[in-house]
Design a protein around this motif. Structure first.
Motif, PDB file in Angstrom:
ATOM      1  N   GLY A  94      -1.067   2.135   5.409  1.00 52.77           N
ATOM      2  CA  GLY A  94      -0.025   2.901   4.751  1.00 52.77           C
ATOM      3  C   GLY A  94       0.820   3.611   5.796  1.00 52.77           C
ATOM      4  O   GLY A  94       0.578   3.511   7.001  1.00 52.77           O
ATOM      5  N   GLU A 116      -3.513  10.755  -1.693  1.00 51.44           N
ATOM      6  CA  GLU A 116      -3.762   9.571  -2.512  1.00 51.44           C
ATOM      7  C   GLU A 116      -3.228   8.305  -1.856  1.00 51.44           C
ATOM      8  O   GLU A 116      -2.197   8.319  -1.184  1.00 51.44           O
ATOM      9  CB  GLU A 116      -3.140   9.752  -3.897  1.00 51.44           C
ATOM     10  CG  GLU A 116      -3.555   8.686  -4.878  1.00 51.44           C
ATOM     11  CD  GLU A 116      -3.304   9.096  -6.325  1.00 51.44           C
ATOM     12  OE1 GLU A 116      -3.161  10.304  -6.593  1.00 51.44           O
ATOM     13  OE2 GLU A 116      -3.260   8.197  -7.180  1.00 51.44           O
ATOM     14  N   CYS A 117      -3.933   7.244  -2.079  1.00 51.04           N
ATOM     15  CA  CYS A 117      -3.575   5.939  -1.546  1.00 51.04           C
ATOM     16  C   CYS A 117      -3.814   4.900  -2.636  1.00 51.04           C
ATOM     17  O   CYS A 117      -4.876   4.892  -3.266  1.00 51.04           O
ATOM     18  CB  CYS A 117      -4.446   5.647  -0.328  1.00 51.04           C
ATOM     19  SG  CYS A 117      -4.306   4.000   0.352  1.00 51.04           S
ATOM     20  N   THR A 118      -2.811   4.063  -2.889  1.00 49.42           N
ATOM     21  CA  THR A 118      -2.999   2.994  -3.867  1.00 49.42           C
ATOM     22  C   THR A 118      -2.538   1.671  -3.280  1.00 49.42           C
ATOM     23  O   THR A 118      -1.605   1.611  -2.485  1.00 49.42           O
ATOM     24  CB  THR A 118      -2.229   3.256  -5.175  1.00 49.42           C
ATOM     25  OG1 THR A 118      -0.836   3.373  -4.887  1.00 49.42           O
ATOM     26  CG2 THR A 118      -2.707   4.526  -5.849  1.00 49.42           C
ATOM     27  N   TRP A 135     -10.069   5.375   5.185  1.00 51.75           N
ATOM     28  CA  TRP A 135      -9.308   6.545   5.614  1.00 51.75           C
ATOM     29  C   TRP A 135      -9.585   6.776   7.102  1.00 51.75           C
ATOM     30  O   TRP A 135     -10.746   6.869   7.515  1.00 51.75           O
ATOM     31  CB  TRP A 135      -9.703   7.806   4.843  1.00 51.75           C
ATOM     32  CG  TRP A 135      -9.074   7.954   3.506  1.00 51.75           C
ATOM     33  CD1 TRP A 135      -9.683   7.856   2.290  1.00 51.75           C
ATOM     34  CD2 TRP A 135      -7.700   8.257   3.227  1.00 51.75           C
ATOM     35  NE1 TRP A 135      -8.784   8.058   1.273  1.00 51.75           N
ATOM     36  CE2 TRP A 135      -7.562   8.308   1.816  1.00 51.75           C
ATOM     37  CE3 TRP A 135      -6.570   8.483   4.017  1.00 51.75           C
ATOM     38  CZ2 TRP A 135      -6.338   8.578   1.199  1.00 51.75           C
ATOM     39  CZ3 TRP A 135      -5.370   8.751   3.397  1.00 51.75           C
ATOM     40  CH2 TRP A 135      -5.256   8.799   2.013  1.00 51.75           C
ATOM     41  N   GLN A 184      -7.494   2.502  -5.828  1.00 50.86           N
ATOM     42  CA  GLN A 184      -7.104   3.879  -5.577  1.00 50.86           C
ATOM     43  C   GLN A 184      -8.155   4.552  -4.710  1.00 50.86           C
ATOM     44  O   GLN A 184      -9.362   4.488  -5.001  1.00 50.86           O
ATOM     45  CB  GLN A 184      -6.958   4.635  -6.909  1.00 50.86           C
ATOM     46  CG  GLN A 184      -6.470   6.055  -6.766  1.00 50.86           C
ATOM     47  CD  GLN A 184      -6.444   6.783  -8.107  1.00 50.86           C
ATOM     48  OE1 GLN A 184      -7.247   6.499  -8.993  1.00 50.86           O
ATOM     49  NE2 GLN A 184      -5.529   7.724  -8.247  1.00 50.86           N
ATOM     50  N   ILE A 214       0.855  -1.181   0.000  1.00 57.87           N
ATOM     51  CA  ILE A 214       0.000   0.000   0.000  1.00 57.87           C
ATOM     52  C   ILE A 214       0.885   1.222   0.000  1.00 57.87           C
ATOM     53  O   ILE A 214       1.854   1.291   0.753  1.00 57.87           O
ATOM     54  CB  ILE A 214      -0.978  -0.025   1.196  1.00 57.87           C
ATOM     55  CG1 ILE A 214      -1.833   1.246   1.216  1.00 57.87           C
ATOM     56  CG2 ILE A 214      -0.259  -0.218   2.512  1.00 57.87           C
ATOM     57  CD1 ILE A 214      -2.986   1.168   2.209  1.00 57.87           C
ATOM     58  N   HIS A 215       0.590   2.146  -0.863  1.00 59.33           N
ATOM     59  CA  HIS A 215       1.372   3.367  -0.993  1.00 59.33           C
ATOM     60  C   HIS A 215       0.489   4.549  -0.638  1.00 59.33           C
ATOM     61  O   HIS A 215      -0.652   4.659  -1.114  1.00 59.33           O
ATOM     62  CB  HIS A 215       1.880   3.524  -2.433  1.00 59.33           C
ATOM     63  CG  HIS A 215       2.715   2.372  -2.897  1.00 59.33           C
ATOM     64  ND1 HIS A 215       4.035   2.208  -2.536  1.00 59.33           N
ATOM     65  CD2 HIS A 215       2.405   1.316  -3.699  1.00 59.33           C
ATOM     66  CE1 HIS A 215       4.496   1.112  -3.098  1.00 59.33           C
ATOM     67  NE2 HIS A 215       3.543   0.545  -3.796  1.00 59.33           N
ATOM     68  N   GLN A 216       1.042   5.434   0.152  1.00 57.04           N
ATOM     69  CA  GLN A 216       0.310   6.620   0.568  1.00 57.04           C
ATOM     70  C   GLN A 216       1.245   7.806   0.454  1.00 57.04           C
ATOM     71  O   GLN A 216       2.378   7.763   0.934  1.00 57.04           O
ATOM     72  CB  GLN A 216      -0.165   6.448   2.020  1.00 57.04           C
ATOM     73  CG  GLN A 216      -1.101   7.520   2.496  1.00 57.04           C
ATOM     74  CD  GLN A 216      -1.552   7.327   3.916  1.00 57.04           C
ATOM     75  OE1 GLN A 216      -1.451   6.235   4.493  1.00 57.04           O
ATOM     76  NE2 GLN A 216      -2.055   8.396   4.505  1.00 57.04           N
ATOM     77  N   THR A 218       0.076  10.324   6.296  1.00 58.19           N
ATOM     78  CA  THR A 218       0.398  11.684   5.866  1.00 58.19           C
ATOM     79  C   THR A 218       0.173  12.621   7.040  1.00 58.19           C
ATOM     80  O   THR A 218      -0.917  12.659   7.622  1.00 58.19           O
ATOM     81  CB  THR A 218      -0.500  12.134   4.693  1.00 58.19           C
ATOM     82  OG1 THR A 218      -0.255  11.316   3.554  1.00 58.19           O
ATOM     83  CG2 THR A 218      -0.231  13.595   4.346  1.00 58.19           C
ATOM     84  N   CYS A 254      -4.295   5.616   5.518  1.00 62.85           N
ATOM     85  CA  CYS A 254      -5.062   4.799   4.599  1.00 62.85           C
ATOM     86  C   CYS A 254      -4.823   3.339   4.955  1.00 62.85           C
ATOM     87  O   CYS A 254      -3.718   2.971   5.382  1.00 62.85           O
ATOM     88  CB  CYS A 254      -4.613   5.081   3.167  1.00 62.85           C
ATOM     89  SG  CYS A 254      -5.485   4.132   1.902  1.00 62.85           S
TER      90      CYS A 254
END
Lengths: 112, 115
Positions: free
Chosen positions: A104, A22-24, A35, A73, A4-6, A107, A91
């Motif tokens: 994630g 954004e989160c993918t 979230w 996404q 998971i990328h945030q 942020t 995320c």
């Protein structure tokens, strides 16, 4: 494997400016996406969750919105940030209720 | 609605001491239960989970938790803590029989282990 990328990791924004976080997710299909906001010394507060593309459920009335334009996404947005929107946003994804979350890295948002 | 209560906000132990962190939840239906850990500078990760079967579950790094349904509790234990266990620990619950899987978290317990 699933990841998971945030991003971004940190963000400083003026009051009244827009927001897009954004989160993918990679390596899985049709995940449940979430979230959360984490306040210092407090637990995690669920803001939005999604069980499918275009399906968004809001848990807390607020100045934020979420969207899921693609299966993996998840985007957190605001048209005009408030000082009270400052916080740590996380995320997460899960396949089913009993599986637990993968989070994630978060942020850190500071509204000035 | 679900709620989770973690009794201790901050726990300080010496290495080799035994650990028990309390967690109680409030929900009328069948639940899944989780403990998450956040080590300094790292992101939240799943430590262990319970959704059915043996109420004593084992997780990573020697941690275990026991689900006591009659007490609505899911306490986390470790017989001998190490300095590397210093972290923040979160208990969480979600309802079974739902596809949303949204979890409610406790406020967290900060564990400090002194060498």
């Amino acid at each position: 494997s699933q990841t998971i990328h945030q991003w971004p990791a940190t963000l400083v924004q003026p009051v009244g400016s827009p927001l897009s976080l954004e989160c993918t997710v990679e390596g899985t299909s049709n995940p449940n996406l979430y979230w959360y906001r984490q306040a210092a010394g407090r637990g995690l507060q669920l803001l939005f969750y999604s069980v499918g593309i275009g399906q968004i459920s809001s848990e807390v009335p607020q100045n934020l919105s979420a969207s899921r334009p693609q299966d993996r996404q998840f985007i957190l947005s605001s048209k005009k940030l408030l000082l009270s929107d400052s916080g740590f946003y996380l995320c997460a994804w899960s396949l089913q209720a009993g599986y637990g979350y993968t989070f994630g890295s978060g942020t850190r948002l500071t509204v000035v | 609605a679900q709620s989770v209560s973690q009794h201790n906000h901050h726990v300080i132990l010496s290495e080799a001491a035994s650990l028990e962190l309390g967690c109680n939840y409030s929900y009328g239906g069948t639940v899944n239960l989780f403990w998450y850990v956040q080590y300094p500078g790292q992101h939240l990760q799943l430590l262990l989970k319970y959704f059915s079967g043996d109420p004593l579950v084992k997780g990573i790094k020697g941690f275990e938790a026991e689900f006591i349904k009659s007490k609505f509790s899911f306490n986390l234990r470790k017989p001998s803590v190490q300095w590397s266990d210093t972290a923040e620990y979160f208990c969480a619950v979600n309802a079974q029989n739902t596809n949303a899987g949204k979890s409610t978290f406790g406020d967290g317990t900060t564990l400090t282990v002194k060498p």
